[in-house]
Write an enzyme that holds these catalytic residues in place. Structure first.
Site, mmCIF file in Angstrom:
data_model
loop_
_atom_site.group_PDB
_atom_site.id
_atom_site.type_symbol
_atom_site.label_atom_id
_atom_site.label_comp_id
_atom_site.label_asym_id
_atom_site.label_seq_id
_atom_site.Cartn_x
_atom_site.Cartn_y
_atom_site.Cartn_z
ATOM 1 N N LYS A 42 0.924 -1.241 -0.133
ATOM 2 C CA LYS A 42 0.067 0.082 -0.068
ATOM 3 C C LYS A 42 0.847 1.283 0.109
ATOM 4 C CE LYS A 42 -3.655 -2.391 2.278
ATOM 5 N NZ LYS A 42 -4.582 -2.935 3.515
ATOM 6 N N GLN B 159 -4.691 -1.806 9.906
ATOM 7 C CA GLN B 159 -4.783 -3.055 9.067
ATOM 8 C C GLN B 159 -5.156 -4.190 10.236
ATOM 9 O OE1 GLN B 159 -3.701 -3.207 6.245
ATOM 10 N NE2 GLN B 159 -3.310 -5.513 5.949
ATOM 11 N N ASP C 209 -10.939 2.627 4.296
ATOM 12 C CA ASP C 209 -11.412 1.167 4.185
ATOM 13 C C ASP C 209 -12.768 1.127 4.272
ATOM 14 O OD1 ASP C 209 -9.210 -0.825 4.189
ATOM 15 O OD2 ASP C 209 -8.967 -0.463 6.447
HETATM 16 N N1 LIG Z 1 -7.984 -2.728 7.242
HETATM 17 C C1 LIG Z 1 -7.517 -3.645 6.538
HETATM 18 N N2 LIG Z 1 -7.948 -3.081 5.131
HETATM 19 C C2 LIG Z 1 -7.538 -4.259 3.890
HETATM 20 O O1 LIG Z 1 -7.817 -3.826 3.005
HETATM 21 C C3 LIG Z 1 -6.955 -5.509 4.384
HETATM 22 C C4 LIG Z 1 -6.834 -5.719 5.824
HETATM 23 N N3 LIG Z 1 -7.137 -4.853 6.742
HETATM 24 N N4 LIG Z 1 -6.353 -6.798 6.118
HETATM 25 C C5 LIG Z 1 -6.145 -7.999 5.146
HETATM 26 C C6 LIG Z 1 -6.518 -7.780 3.672
HETATM 27 C C7 LIG Z 1 -5.923 -8.357 2.687
HETATM 28 N N5 LIG Z 1 -5.557 -7.323 1.698
HETATM 29 C C8 LIG Z 1 -4.675 -7.365 0.505
HETATM 30 C C9 LIG Z 1 -4.335 -6.195 -0.055
HETATM 31 C C10 LIG Z 1 -3.532 -6.506 -1.296
HETATM 32 C C11 LIG Z 1 -3.189 -7.703 -1.778
HETATM 33 C C12 LIG Z 1 -2.377 -7.947 -2.691
HETATM 34 O O2 LIG Z 1 -1.714 -6.707 -3.298
HETATM 35 N N6 LIG Z 1 -2.008 -9.026 -3.534
HETATM 36 C C13 LIG Z 1 -1.322 -9.156 -4.580
HETATM 37 C C14 LIG Z 1 0.090 -10.098 -4.560
HETATM 38 C C15 LIG Z 1 0.671 -9.825 -2.883
HETATM 39 C C16 LIG Z 1 1.956 -10.705 -2.510
HETATM 40 O O3 LIG Z 1 2.816 -10.896 -3.369
HETATM 41 O O4 LIG Z 1 1.726 -11.110 -1.193
HETATM 42 C C17 LIG Z 1 -1.883 -10.208 -5.646
HETATM 43 O O5 LIG Z 1 -2.996 -10.919 -5.180
HETATM 44 O O6 LIG Z 1 -1.521 -10.106 -6.408
HETATM 45 C C18 LIG Z 1 -3.681 -8.931 -0.971
HETATM 46 C C19 LIG Z 1 -4.513 -8.698 0.128
HETATM 47 C C20 LIG Z 1 -6.002 -6.073 2.340
HETATM 48 N N7 LIG Z 1 -6.764 -6.377 3.615
#
Ligand SMILES: Nc1nc(=O)c2c([nH]1)NC[C@@H]1CN(c3ccc(C(=O)N[C@@H](CCC(=O)O)C(=O)O)cc3)C=[N+]21
Ligand SMILES: NC(=O)C1=CN([C@@H]2O[C@H](COP(=O)(O)OP(=O)(O)OC[C@H]3O[C@@H](n4cnc5c(N)ncnc54)[C@H](OP(=O)(O)O)[C@@H]3O)[C@@H](O)[C@H]2O)C=CC1
Length: 294
Positions: free
Chosen positions: A52, A96, A119
């Site tokens: 992020k 988070q 969020d």
């Molecule tokens: N307050 C809060 N807000 C959130 O938005 C929040 C949270 N808590 N807790 C956990 C989850 C999970 N989440 C993700 C964000 C980006 C990827 C992301 O960028 N994924 C990439 C790859 C990531 C990697 O390589 O590890 C993809 O799918 O291609 C995944 C999951 C946001 N979350």
């Protein structure tokens, strides 16, 4: 099968955000500013928050990461949130999840000023979303809607089945798909661990959104020929094959389901990248004051 390519769509939307952020900065003399609070050192959360922050820099936002050890008290965390609420140089604030057990996520969510709640988890934003009023939409469902919109996926009149009813994904996703808007106008079924005959529900779906948190939960036998399949799941497994030391899997058995689906998101490279875009868009709106006037 056609790929719903999160890499391509997120890159394109981020270009637009970059242009808008530059215009905001030129006019106001400051960059849009996102603060992310991270408690503890959960591996997944570290990766997401880092991503992020990196993406904020990329589009020309300012970002601040505030870190606390797991022993921070709920009162201390809420005091910090209240301080940020009052700070006019900060546009958006996210805490988070998950949080350590001694901290109530509902109390934390409600402590955030809803005008900085990028969020979209605050009950005011949730209620406004349900009413189809301007609000911050939770980043993951928002990103999915942007993806459906980009590929002009027909949703009106379709049967959508969402698997998983969490506050951050499944529940808001079901509201957005059912809303009178485009994308939207689906007939939605929201399923969970107490759903009777879940396989039959999913099999009837034109659009499936899988947000369970179990590798290969959605199999080819559960999916109708020609369905649109959105895989939200991020399941990390240790691996010696990658230099990071782990591999990511979705909730969908991609190889098999791709044979039947008309459209499908990959993991990684799908919904996760769109989630970041949803968050960036919300932060820009917060800075500009287009949803809630400053
Ligand atoms: N307050 C809060 N807000 C959130 O938005 C929040 C949270 N808590 N807790 C956990 C989850 C999970 N989440 C993700 C964000 C980006 C990827 C992301 O960028 N994924 C990439 C790859 C990531 C990697 O390589 O590890 C993809 O799918 O291609 C995944 C999951 C946001 N979350
Ligand atoms: N790509 C991205 O941007 C994001 C990815 N994620 C990932 O998405 C997945 C889901 O996350 P999240 O929504 O936070 O998860 P939660 O753990 O909060 O919720 C999981 C949901 O799945 C349901 N469920 C669990 N087991 C079953 C089962 N056997 N049959 C039917 N339903 C079941 C639960 O039902 P019940 O309510 O009855 O317990 C619950 O509603 C995770 O892998 C997470 O990492 C999450 C956020 C963003």
């Amino acid at each position: 099968m056609n790929l719903l390519d999160g890499k391509l769509v997120s890159a394109k939307i981020k270009e637009d955000i970059k242009v808008e952020a530059a215009a905001f900065t030129a006019q106001s003399g400051r960059k849009p500013h996102l603060v992310a609070i991270l408690v503890g050192n959960d591996g997944g959360s570290e990766t997401y928050v880092a991503s992020k922050m990196r993406n904020c820099e990329l589009v020309g936002f300012e970002s601040t990461n505030i870190r606390y050890t797991v022993d921070i008290t709920e009162a201390e965390l809420i005091a910090k949130i209240e301080e940020i609420n009052q700070d006019p140089t900060i546009d958006g604030l996210i805490v988070q999840l998950p949080l350590p057990k001694h901290i109530d996520p509902d109390k934390v969510t409600e402590a955030i000023d809803y005008r900085k709640d990028v969020d979209g988890f605050h009950p005011i934003n949730l209620g406004r979303m349900q009413r189809n009023l301007p609000c911050f939409i939770p980043a993951t469902p928002y990103g999915i809607m942007l993806m459906l919109d980009h590929y002009k996926i027909e949703t009106a009149g379709k049967k959508a089945v969402v698997v998983g009813r969490s506050n951050i994904v499944g529940s808001p996703m079901s509201i957005l798909l059912a809303r009178n808007s485009n994308p939207g106008n689906c007939t939605v079924t929201l399923t969970h661990s107490r759903t009777a005959n879940l396989e039959a529900e999913v099999l009837a779906a034109d659009i499936v959104v899988a947000a369970i948190g179990r590798k290969n939960f959605v199999t080819a036998e559960m999916v109708k020929e020609g369905a649109v399949v959105i895989d939200v799941g991020i399941n990390r497994e240790d691996s010696t094959e990658t230099k990071s030391g782990f591999k990511l899997y979705g909730d969908v058995d991609f190889e098999a389901v791709a044979q039947k689906a008309s459209w499908i998101t990959p993991v990684p490279g799908g919904v996760g990248l769109m989630t970041i875009v949803g968050l960036l868009k919300n932060t820009l709106e917060a800075a500009k004051g287009t949803i809630y006037a400053k």
